[in-house]
Design a protein around this motif. Structure first.
Motif, short mmCIF file in Angstrom:
data_model
loop_
_atom_site.label_atom_id
_atom_site.label_comp_id
_atom_site.label_asym_id
_atom_site.label_seq_id
_atom_site.Cartn_x
_atom_site.Cartn_y
_atom_site.Cartn_z
N GLU A 92 0.90 -1.39 -0.10
CA GLU A 92 0.08 -0.08 0.07
C GLU A 92 0.77 1.28 -0.05
OE1 GLU A 92 -3.25 2.36 2.96
OE2 GLU A 92 -2.30 0.57 3.57
N ALA A 93 0.73 2.07 -0.98
CA ALA A 93 1.59 3.39 -1.14
C ALA A 93 0.94 4.19 -0.19
CB ALA A 93 1.32 4.02 -2.61
N HIS A 94 1.99 4.83 0.71
CA HIS A 94 1.57 5.92 1.54
C HIS A 94 2.71 7.04 1.75
CE1 HIS A 94 3.77 3.08 4.16
NE2 HIS A 94 4.26 4.24 4.99
N LEU A 95 2.37 7.98 2.13
CA LEU A 95 3.31 9.18 2.39
C LEU A 95 3.77 9.38 3.68
CD1 LEU A 95 4.33 11.01 -0.08
CD2 LEU A 95 2.47 12.74 0.70
N ARG A 96 4.71 10.04 3.89
CA ARG A 96 5.29 10.24 5.31
C ARG A 96 5.55 11.64 5.32
NH1 ARG A 96 8.93 5.26 5.71
NH2 ARG A 96 9.01 5.94 3.50
N LEU A 97 5.12 12.57 5.82
CA LEU A 97 5.37 14.03 6.12
C LEU A 97 6.09 14.09 7.49
CD1 LEU A 97 4.95 17.15 5.59
CD2 LEU A 97 2.69 16.85 6.53
N VAL A 98 7.27 14.95 7.46
CA VAL A 98 7.79 15.33 8.86
C VAL A 98 7.68 16.65 9.02
CG1 VAL A 98 10.08 15.56 7.86
CG2 VAL A 98 9.59 15.05 10.23
N ILE A 99 6.84 17.22 10.28
CA ILE A 99 7.10 18.65 10.64
C ILE A 99 7.54 18.59 12.04
CG2 ILE A 99 4.87 18.90 9.14
CD1 ILE A 99 3.20 18.78 11.77
N LYS A 100 7.89 19.88 12.45
CA LYS A 100 8.18 20.61 13.69
C LYS A 100 6.69 20.73 14.30
CE LYS A 100 10.44 24.04 16.49
NZ LYS A 100 9.26 24.47 17.27
N PRO A 101 6.58 20.18 15.61
CA PRO A 101 5.01 20.45 16.14
C PRO A 101 4.87 21.96 16.25
CG PRO A 101 6.27 18.87 17.59
CD PRO A 101 7.29 19.43 16.64
N GLY A 102 3.68 22.40 15.76
CA GLY A 102 3.29 23.86 15.56
C GLY A 102 3.83 24.60 14.15
N GLY A 103 4.82 23.91 13.60
CA GLY A 103 5.65 24.51 12.47
C GLY A 103 5.10 24.27 11.09
N ASP A 104 3.68 24.71 11.11
CA ASP A 104 2.98 24.40 9.70
C ASP A 104 2.02 25.73 9.48
OD1 ASP A 104 1.04 24.23 11.86
OD2 ASP A 104 -0.27 23.06 10.38
N ALA A 105 2.32 26.86 10.16
CA ALA A 105 1.55 28.01 9.79
C ALA A 105 0.19 27.76 9.63
CB ALA A 105 2.27 28.81 8.85
N ASP A 106 -0.47 27.04 10.41
CA ASP A 106 -1.78 26.64 10.27
C ASP A 106 -2.54 26.28 8.83
OD1 ASP A 106 -2.37 27.23 12.99
OD2 ASP A 106 -2.68 29.48 12.59
N LEU A 107 -1.29 25.62 7.96
CA LEU A 107 -1.98 25.16 6.66
C LEU A 107 -2.04 23.75 6.67
CD1 LEU A 107 0.61 27.00 4.33
CD2 LEU A 107 -1.75 27.42 4.44
N LEU A 108 -1.75 22.75 7.78
CA LEU A 108 -1.73 21.51 7.64
C LEU A 108 -2.94 21.05 7.40
CD1 LEU A 108 0.06 18.81 7.52
CD2 LEU A 108 -0.24 18.60 9.98
N SER A 109 -4.06 21.39 8.33
CA SER A 109 -5.38 20.92 7.94
C SER A 109 -5.71 21.02 6.45
CB SER A 109 -6.38 21.24 8.87
OG SER A 109 -6.04 21.02 9.98
N ALA A 110 -5.63 22.30 5.74
CA ALA A 110 -6.07 22.38 4.58
C ALA A 110 -5.08 21.76 3.38
CB ALA A 110 -5.71 23.78 4.11
N ILE A 111 -3.95 21.55 3.69
CA ILE A 111 -3.11 20.82 2.97
C ILE A 111 -3.71 19.15 2.74
CG2 ILE A 111 -0.72 19.60 2.52
CD1 ILE A 111 0.22 22.24 3.81
N LEU A 112 -3.83 18.66 3.91
CA LEU A 112 -4.34 17.27 3.96
C LEU A 112 -5.56 16.93 3.28
CD1 LEU A 112 -3.28 16.40 7.64
CD2 LEU A 112 -2.06 15.68 5.50
N ALA A 113 -6.51 18.20 3.57
CA ALA A 113 -7.92 17.78 2.76
C ALA A 113 -7.79 18.10 1.57
CB ALA A 113 -8.73 19.08 3.43
N GLY A 114 -6.67 19.08 0.96
CA GLY A 114 -6.75 19.15 -0.44
C GLY A 114 -5.97 17.84 -1.17
N TYR A 115 -4.99 17.34 -0.55
CA TYR A 115 -4.39 16.30 -1.02
C TYR A 115 -5.48 15.04 -1.06
CZ TYR A 115 -1.17 12.10 -1.48
OH TYR A 115 -0.80 10.94 -1.55
N ALA A 116 -6.23 14.80 -0.08
CA ALA A 116 -7.13 13.77 0.05
C ALA A 116 -8.08 13.88 -1.26
CB ALA A 116 -8.03 13.75 1.28
N GLU A 117 -8.29 15.06 -1.75
CA GLU A 117 -9.34 15.00 -2.83
C GLU A 117 -8.76 14.70 -3.99
OE1 GLU A 117 -10.37 19.03 -2.77
OE2 GLU A 117 -11.77 18.84 -1.13
N ARG A 118 -7.47 14.45 -4.29
CA ARG A 118 -6.73 14.00 -5.55
C ARG A 118 -6.80 12.68 -5.94
NH1 ARG A 118 -3.16 18.04 -7.48
NH2 ARG A 118 -3.60 19.86 -6.56
#
Length: 287
Positions: A92-118
Motif C-alpha cells: 500500500e502506497a503511503h506518504l510520510r510527512l515530517v514537521i516540527k510541532p506547530g511548524g505548519d503556519a496553520d496550513l496542515l489541515s488544508a493541505i491534507l484535505a486538498g491532497y485527500a481530494e486528489r
C-alpha cells in the motif's frame, strides 16, 4: 585508494559531531579504544589528518570538516536507498510527512484535505521531528516530504516550494527591557544572548549567538523564562505560547520562508500531488 565503508563513516561522523571519543563510543555502543583505532585507520587510508587530538580537546581539521559534510550525506543516501526499496515493495502506497510541532503556519489541515481530494491519494503518516533534524528525515528516507523553514534548515540536495513568507519576532520574557516596545530593530538586540541551535550555523541575526546550545522549543522557552536568553523566530513559530513571554516584531530581520521540501531524486506522483496540494492550500490562505 580503497573506498570507505559505511560503518567507518558512521564512526567518524559520531566522533566529529561529539568532538569527544568517549561520548561517541557510548553513542555507537562500542569500546573507545576500538573507535580510536578505527578513526586512525581512516586517516591512514585517506592519507590526511582528520582530527586534532589533545588530552582535553578534539577538533576537526579542514579535511575532517569536508569528510563530515560529505560523510553525513553519504550515510543518508545509503539509508534512503534501503528505504526506497522497502517502499517499492510495500503493498500500500503511503506518504510520510515530517514537521516540527506547530511548524505548519496553520496550513496542515488544508493541505491534507486538498491532497485527500486528489485521485490516487495515499495515506499520510505524520512524523514529528526536532528543531533541526527534519531535513535529515528526507535525506535518509524516513520521510517523503517535510515542512521546513528557510534559511534555518539546510536544503542541500532537496527540492522545495515556498508556501509562506513571514516576518520574525523577538521572543522576550515579560520583564525584559524591550518587552513594552511595539517593534524593535536588530541593533536593539545587540548584546543579547541568543540560542545556539544544535546543527544550525546561521540564525539570520548578525554575529555569533552567545546563549546556551539548545535542541528544541521547550528548552528555548524555559531558558527565555529564566532570563538566560531571548530568541528571534518566524512569526508562526513564536506564538501564542507561554503567557509570560512577549513577542515583538523585528522590523529589519531577514524574512523566513515555510517551504514544502522533498528529496531531489524523488519523482513519484504521490509526492508531486502532495506538493501541489500544499502549494494550492497556501495560495488559498493568502487570498
Amino acid at each position: 585508494m580503497s573506498e570507505l565503508e559505511t560503518r567507518e563513516l558512521e564512526y567518524f561522523v559520531a566522533v566529529a559531531e561529539e568532538l569527544h571519543f568517549g561520548r561517541a563510543a557510548v553513542r555507537l555502543s562500542i569500546a573507545q579504544p576500538a573507535l580510536s583505532k578505527a578513526v586512525r585507520r581512516i586517516e591512514s587510508r585517506l592519507g590526511v589528518l582528520l582530527l586534532v587530538r589533545s588530552s582535553r580537546h578534539v577538533s576537526l581539521t579542514p579535511a575532517g570538516e569536508a569528510l563530515l559534510h560529505h560523510g553525513r550525506h553519504a550515510i543518508n543516501a545509503v539509508g534512503a536507498a534501503a528505504e526506497a526499496a522497502r517502499r517499492a515493495g510495500a503493498p500500500e502506497a503511503h506518504l510520510r510527512l515530517v514537521i516540527k510541532p506547530g511548524g505548519d503556519a496553520d496550513l496542515l489541515s488544508a493541505i491534507l484535505a486538498g491532497y485527500a481530494e486528489r485521485p490516487g491519494a495515499g495515506r499520510v503518516d505524520i512524523l514529528f521531528g526536532g528543531a533541526t533534524d527534519r531535513a535529515d528525515h528526507l535525506r535518509d528516507g524516513r520521510a517523503d516530504v517535510a515542512l521546513l523553514y528557510r534559511p534555518f534548515d539546510d536544503l542541500t540536495g532537496l527540492e522545495s516550494r515556498t508556501l509562506v513568507v513571514e516576518d520574525r519576532v523577538a521572543v522576550l520574557p515579560r520583564g525584559h527591557r524591550l518587552a513594552g516596545r511595539d517593534q524593535v530593530r536588530l541593533a536593539d538586540l545587540a548584546g543579547e544572548a541568543l540560542p545556539r541551535w544544535k546543527g544550525v550555523r546561521w540564525t539570520g541575526v548578525p554575529g555569533e549567538p552567545t546563549g546556551p546550545e539548545i535542541e528544541d522549543g521547550p528548552q528555548m522557552v524555559q531558558l527565555i523564562l529564566l532570563g538566560r536568553m531571548i530568541a528571534v523566530l518566524p512569526r508562526s513559530l513564536a506564538g501564542p505560547g507561554h503567557p509570560d513571554l512577549v513577542r515583538v516584531p523585528v522590523t529589519d530581520a531577514p524574512p523566513s520562508r515555510l517551504v514544502i521540501a522533498w528529496s531531489r531524486p524523488d519523482e513519484r506522483p504521490l509526492v508531486a500531488d502532495f506538493v501541489a496540494a500544499a502549494v494550492a492550500a497556501s495560495g488559498r490562505a493568502a487570498a
